[in-house]
Design a protein around this motif. Structure first.
Motif, PDB file in Angstrom:
ATOM      1  N   ALA A 118       0.772  -1.206   0.010  1.00 39.57           N
ATOM      2  CA  ALA A 118       0.072   0.090  -0.050  1.00 39.57           C
ATOM      3  C   ALA A 118       0.736   1.217   0.136  1.00 39.57           C
ATOM      4  O   ALA A 118       0.458   2.263  -0.653  1.00 39.57           O
ATOM      5  CB  ALA A 118      -0.867  -0.024   1.312  1.00 39.57           C
ATOM      6  N   ILE A 119       1.906   1.418   0.812  1.00 41.39           N
ATOM      7  CA  ILE A 119       2.792   2.485   0.911  1.00 41.39           C
ATOM      8  C   ILE A 119       3.593   2.655  -0.336  1.00 41.39           C
ATOM      9  O   ILE A 119       4.008   3.754  -0.767  1.00 41.39           O
ATOM     10  CB  ILE A 119       3.546   2.594   2.240  1.00 41.39           C
ATOM     11  CG1 ILE A 119       4.020   3.883   2.409  1.00 41.39           C
ATOM     12  CG2 ILE A 119       4.491   1.373   2.167  1.00 41.39           C
ATOM     13  CD1 ILE A 119       4.596   4.300   3.644  1.00 41.39           C
ATOM     14  N   ALA A 120       4.045   1.419  -0.941  1.00 36.23           N
ATOM     15  CA  ALA A 120       4.730   1.678  -2.075  1.00 36.23           C
ATOM     16  C   ALA A 120       4.110   1.994  -3.111  1.00 36.23           C
ATOM     17  O   ALA A 120       4.552   2.721  -3.995  1.00 36.23           O
ATOM     18  CB  ALA A 120       5.218   0.054  -2.345  1.00 36.23           C
ATOM     19  N   ARG A 121       2.807   1.462  -3.511  1.00 29.59           N
ATOM     20  CA  ARG A 121       1.821   1.988  -4.469  1.00 29.59           C
ATOM     21  C   ARG A 121       1.506   3.648  -4.023  1.00 29.59           C
ATOM     22  O   ARG A 121       1.551   4.115  -5.445  1.00 29.59           O
ATOM     23  CB  ARG A 121       0.421   1.345  -4.194  1.00 29.59           C
ATOM     24  CG  ARG A 121       0.375   0.033  -5.050  1.00 29.59           C
ATOM     25  CD  ARG A 121      -1.086  -0.330  -5.232  1.00 29.59           C
ATOM     26  NE  ARG A 121      -1.789  -0.422  -4.103  1.00 29.59           N
ATOM     27  CZ  ARG A 121      -1.904  -1.503  -3.245  1.00 29.59           C
ATOM     28  NH1 ARG A 121      -1.425  -2.480  -3.465  1.00 29.59           N
ATOM     29  NH2 ARG A 121      -2.851  -1.500  -2.172  1.00 29.59           N
ATOM     30  N   ARG A 122       1.316   3.951  -2.931  1.00 31.07           N
ATOM     31  CA  ARG A 122       1.335   5.512  -2.800  1.00 31.07           C
ATOM     32  C   ARG A 122       2.655   6.178  -3.263  1.00 31.07           C
ATOM     33  O   ARG A 122       2.313   7.265  -3.874  1.00 31.07           O
ATOM     34  CB  ARG A 122       0.906   5.857  -1.342  1.00 31.07           C
ATOM     35  CG  ARG A 122       0.458   7.163  -0.900  1.00 31.07           C
ATOM     36  CD  ARG A 122      -0.418   7.698  -1.646  1.00 31.07           C
ATOM     37  NE  ARG A 122      -0.826   9.251  -1.291  1.00 31.07           N
ATOM     38  CZ  ARG A 122      -1.233  10.072  -2.007  1.00 31.07           C
ATOM     39  NH1 ARG A 122      -1.701   9.611  -3.406  1.00 31.07           N
ATOM     40  NH2 ARG A 122      -1.609  11.129  -1.603  1.00 31.07           N
ATOM     41  N   CYS A 123       3.801   5.656  -3.016  1.00 27.38           N
ATOM     42  CA  CYS A 123       5.014   6.507  -3.476  1.00 27.38           C
ATOM     43  C   CYS A 123       4.926   6.565  -5.109  1.00 27.38           C
ATOM     44  O   CYS A 123       5.151   7.525  -5.605  1.00 27.38           O
ATOM     45  CB  CYS A 123       6.165   5.445  -3.034  1.00 27.38           C
ATOM     46  SG  CYS A 123       6.670   5.623  -1.411  1.00 27.38           S
TER      47      CYS A 123
END
Length: 413
Positions: A118-123
């Motif tokens: 999730a946080i990698a996608r947000r990046c």
């Protein structure tokens, strides 16, 4: 060697690094993350036995109470990005969370990959570029950060965030390289040691009981005979000593390993006081009155532990139960309430969940995470001399310091 340009180069795609990148990119900065792993958040993906204890559902004061070192350094960061903000952040990314015993917060899916993804996608949705290479050097010009040199690339930047983690789980890239980078720029690094780590024991009976798990026991830890930890839960005997949740938590309290003498005491029957336990033993002895002592403990202890209990009790296993004296029974009660385990040291740091020690916090601005020595250098997460007890507090430190560093890297902040 190719040359790239960006506003902020983040070294490390762990929790603090990706949080830093998200905050900076969402404020309009061009961000590049350098990390040697194929997938971002590799260590994050194995935390909490693959479930990821994201944070602790508590207030800032409680987080501070669970940081044994310089917790005051984190006052500003935690107030700007407390556990509630962490939970809101991930639920906003479409990851539902749940709160379990001890206010530990996990994804409902029980999958750490969901948090990392999730946080990698947000990046990526914010335009953050990931470079699969390790940072080798941080260059300065007129004393300020100007470039990060990787294995194949030279990243020209006006700021860099050092988010490399500590020395635990080195195969994930958390191998202590960040300390060398910090030292090269003049920063002091305190000696590192394992925390939240299994403990080694000189007691041969630990290996004898290898693989035997204890549930609902009370573990006490002593430093030079002073009680420093007491908690109920689960633990495990191993070939080297002891492990399991209780042991990992106790290890974080052992700040003077090598100087102080540490020992453990296990209450095998915490639900019973000594009087009630004695009554319980008497009932069992009545039940097995004509048997040998070695065959009378199966209702009280696990099979693997009985031979050890026999030896430590000092009662001959062939003694008839009806011949056991009151004094011998009192000793047995004491053994059940205070089963001893000596501690000779920590397991190696690469088996630790967390690294204690790191870059000295007095050289970092607590309001911005910017180095006081090198303008444009930010430090966040486990590379700093900050660690906490188990329960989601270490990840909360990473999220909060990464958040503050990412915000502060923006000129208008």
């Amino acid at each position: 060697m190719k040359t790239l340009r960006c506003d902020l180069a983040v070294i490390g795609a762990g929790p603090s690094g990706m949080m830093c990148a998200v905050q900076a990119a969402s404020r309009g900065l061009d961000v590049v993350i350098l990390d040697g792993n194929r997938l971002p958040g590799r260590k994050l993906r194995i935390t909490g036995k693959g479930r990821c204890n994201v944070t602790n559902n508590c207030d800032v004061k409680t987080v501070m109470q669970n940081i044994p070192g310089d917790g005051r350094f984190l006052y500003s960061a935690l107030n700007r990005f407390p556990p509630a903000a962490t939970m809101s952040f991930f639920e906003g990314l479409g990851v539902p969370l749940k709160t379990e015993r001890g206010n530990r917060v996990f994804p409902v899916s029980d999958k750490a990959d969901d948090i990392a993804d999730a946080i990698a996608r947000r990046c990526r949705s914010l335009g953050v570029r990931f470079l699969r290479e390790r940072a080798k050097r941080i260059l300065t010009e007129d004393g300020a950060v100007c470039c990060v040199v990787g294995e194949e690339s030279e990243i020209r930047c006006r700021a860099a965030a050092l988010c490399t983690g500590g020395r635990s789980y080195p195969l994930t890239g958390s191998d202590g390289a960040g300390y060398a980078l910090a030292r090269s720029l003049g920063h002091s690094v305190t000696p590192t040691r394992p925390s939240l780590v299994p403990l080694e024991s000189g007691d041969a009976y630990c290996a004898e009981m290898q693989g035997f798990a204890l549930k609902n026991v009370l573990l006490r830890a002593y430093e030079d005979d002073k009680l420093i930890y007491a908690e109920q839960g689960e633990m495990l005997f191993t070939h080297f000593g002891v492990s399991g949740p209780l042991v990992l938590s106790a290890s974080a309290k052992m700040r003077r390993m090598g100087e102080a003498v540490y020992r453990l005491s296990i209450d095998l029957k915490p639900a019973l006081d000594e009087k009630k336990l004695d009554e319980r033993i008497l009932r069992d002895f009545d039940k097995y009155a004509n048997r040998e002592f070695k065959n009378a403990l199966f209702d009280l202890a696990g099979h693997s532990m009985i031979p050890v209990l026999l030896r430590l009790s000092g009662i001959d296993g062939d003694t008839k139960v009806n011949s056991i004296t009151r004094e011998q029974r009192r000793g047995l009660v004491n053994l059940f309430k205070n089963f001893p385990v000596s501690v000779t040291g920590f397991r190696p740091i690469d088996e630790a969940i967390v690294t204690a020690g790191g870059v000295v916090t007095r050289e970092v601005n607590p309001r911005t995470m910017e180095s006081k020595l090198v303008p444009g250098l930010y430090l966040a997460g486990e590379v700093l001399d900050l660690d906490a007890y188990t329960g989601g507090f270490n990840l909360q430190i990473a999220w909060a310091t990464g958040y503050v560093a990412g915000c502060a890297a923006c000129p208008d902040e």
